[in-house]
Design an enzyme around this catalytic site. Structure first.
Site, PDB file in Angstrom:
ATOM      1  N   SER B  15       1.009  -1.028   0.110  1.00  0.00           N
ATOM      2  CA  SER B  15       0.168   0.050  -0.018  1.00  0.00           C
ATOM      3  C   SER B  15       0.961   1.022   0.018  1.00  0.00           C
ATOM      4  CB  SER B  15      -0.883  -0.153   1.243  1.00  0.00           C
ATOM      5  OG  SER B  15      -2.036   0.972   1.166  1.00  0.00           O
ATOM      6  N   HIS B  42      -2.726  -0.991  -3.499  1.00  0.00           N
ATOM      7  CA  HIS B  42      -3.582  -0.055  -3.238  1.00  0.00           C
ATOM      8  C   HIS B  42      -3.427   1.303  -4.285  1.00  0.00           C
ATOM      9  CE1 HIS B  42      -4.421  -1.853   0.917  1.00  0.00           C
ATOM     10  NE2 HIS B  42      -5.165  -2.583  -0.084  1.00  0.00           N
ATOM     11  N   ASP B 135      -4.958  -3.922   5.803  1.00  0.00           N
ATOM     12  CA  ASP B 135      -5.320  -5.006   4.946  1.00  0.00           C
ATOM     13  C   ASP B 135      -4.136  -6.153   4.587  1.00  0.00           C
ATOM     14  OD1 ASP B 135      -6.888  -6.339   2.776  1.00  0.00           O
ATOM     15  OD2 ASP B 135      -6.274  -4.815   1.030  1.00  0.00           O
TER      16      ASP B 135
END
Ligand SMILES: C[S@@+](CC[C@H](N)C(=O)[O-])C[C@H]1O[C@@H](n2cnc3c(N)ncnc32)[C@H](O)[C@@H]1O
Lengths: 276, 199
Positions: B15, B42, B135
């Site tokens: 991310s 992401h 996540d």
């Protein structure tokens, strides 16, 4: 493969069979990974020990099926989702539509209607709305009811306005709705030529003589066979020189109808049907 | 580093700070890397395919966005497209979905890791890199639980440490490594446990 995963896959197939036999909704030719996640989500949320236990409830309780149907149909959508797509509609599709004196447009898998209202706005701005009949369909009647109402959470409108502007929109977006407490109510003038109705791409038939068919982010949930079935429906529904729009990660190119269509905007998955 | 397993695929989640971290890891892998790599980074929903180009410049492997229904090949790196969840289908092909966001993310690392783990079970390697959310923690735990191998970037070497930290908390990670070591370690892990499988 682990035993429990194998058992789950069997249970999953039985569940889809049960849904089909009991309620007529056919998910048997859907891509299973997504379905499985949605089922698992419901399983955990409602505390069932396994899919078989949930199947028991499902067979006897219509309202539980309705909940599950909402889980399974994945209704996530936005107005002017993928602004580049709408830009291509403005630039490449609208000029072609403008050549006709009457227009018929089919939105298949329209979900809660955001996509349809976006189209209505484009047509208004191009001066084509009055000559157009829009058919907006989805298999899920609950979501169609929401689409008909055209009432969206106001907190999402900021994003939609941004999308609209990125798509080349010049007007003040707030002209198209009025705010009512926490909600935005879409303008009635956008609704009057839209007919919402229930239609299942897995089990229902064609919609006649369309100039434009839009089906975005629905085919990704289907297996190849069902994708082919849906594309056959679109092909049979489109008039000559009719235009087909799919989602940005979908394509007509794998299907048997590929050669009957030219790219109109390849990146945006907009195709135009050949003349015979 | 010796296990009985042969490895068949690698999943990577990253991310905030991930583009640099991914570039670093992929740049150390050779064109003949023996298994496919699948990545969830992401990104902003409208960010297009720019990351594909960036990574193609850093690695001899072939980087592409994952397309639905395609099967995975060695020597390829597959990226989840922005704004779609990437899943592995029950037959091992890719599937895409715009299901609701998971941990505020679509694509979600958990969704990829969990579905990949069901298909590959103990032959999967899961890697969590830098990121500012949680996540991937649950997904990595599932990779472990299925008997797969887990690697996490040492949070001290991560631009954003909360994602690797959450992953370390979620399961007993096999290897916590500084960013620069991850590529070489992965190469050795796959090579060693590939020949064994060929006997
Ligand atoms: C993710 S939404 C896509 C909404 C919109 N087209 C968009 O791209 O934003 C998918 C929709 O397809 C509908 N759908 C799924 N399977 C269908 C089927 N067999 N027939 C008709 N609609 C279906 C679902 O109910 C859901 O509303």
């Amino acid at each position: 493969m682990q035993e429990d995963i194998k058992t789950q896959q069997i249970e999953l197939k039985l569940l889809l069979q049960a849904i089909y036999l009991q309620y007529g909704y056919d998910f048997r030719d859907y891509a299973l990974a997504s379905i499985k996640r949605r089922i698992t989500y419901r399983l955990q949320k409602d505390n069932y020990p396994n899919i078989s236990a949930m199947q028991h409830r499902l067979l006897y309780d219509v309202s539980f099926f309705e909940t599950l149907l909402l889980d399974l149909s994945v209704n996530v959508t936005e107005m002017f989702r993928d602004p580049e797509f709408y830009k291509a509609l403005r630039e490449k599709v609208i000029p072609k539509l403008a050549q006709h004196s009457h227009l018929k447009i089919w939105h298949a898998g329209c979900s809660s209607g955001e996509e349809v209202y976006s189209m209505a706005i484009l047509l208004k701005e191009a001066g084509l709305y009055e000559r157009t009949q829009i058919y907006a369909t989805d298999m899920n009647e609950v979501i169609l009811q929401q689409a008909k109402e055209g009432i969206f959470p106001i907190k999402r409108l900021k994003q939609y306005t941004e999308n609209y502007q990125k798509s080349g929109g010049q007007e003040s977006f707030s002209n198209y709705y009025h705010a009512h407490y926490e909600h935005a109510v879409m303008d009635n003038a956008l609704k009057k030529n839209i007919l919402f109705s229930d239609h299942n791409l897995a089990t229902d038939g064609v919609f006649g003589e369309m100039n434009l068919v839009i089906c975005r982010n629905v085919l990704i949930y289907f297996n190849r066979e069902l994708q082919n079935r849906a594309i056959r429906l679109f092909n049979d529904s489109l008039s000559e020189q009719g235009i087909l729009c799919l989602g940005s990660k979908e394509s007509i190119r794998f299907s048997e109808y590929s050669s009957a269509y030219q790219d109109l905007a390849a990146d945006e998955k907009i195709y135009i049907k050949n003349e015979h | 580093m010796s296990t009985e397993t042969i490895f068949e695929a690698v999943v990577i989640g990253s991310s905030a700070g991930g583009v640099r971290a991914l570039s670093m890891v992929l740049s150390t892998l050779p064109a003949n890397f023996r298994v496919p790599i699948i990545i969830v980074q992401h990104l902003h929903p409208h960010s297009g395919a720019g990351l594909v180009d960036v990574l193609n410049h850093k690695t001899p492997l072939i980087v592409n966005q994952a397309e639905e229904k395609t099967l995975l090949e060695a020597g390829h790196v597959y990226l989840a497209p922005p704004n779609y969840h990437l899943l592995l289908e029950l037959d091992g092909s890719f599937a895409l979905s715009i299901m609701p966001k998971v941990h505020y993310a679509r694509p979600s690392i958990d969704v990829l890791f969990e579905t990949a783990s069901e298909f590959y079970d103990k032959t999967l390697i899961g890697i969590i890199l830098t990121g500012a959310n949680h996540d991937g923690a649950q997904g990595l735990a599932q990779v472990k639980q299925a008997g797969g191998y887990s690697i996490v970037q040492d949070p001290n070497t991560a631009e954003a440490e909360s994602m690797p930290s959450a992953a370390i908390k979620a399961c007993e990670v096999d290897a916590v490594l500084p960013l620069t070591d991850i590529g070489p370690y992965l190469l050795q892990l796959v090579n060693n446990n590939y020949r064994k499988g060929q006997r």
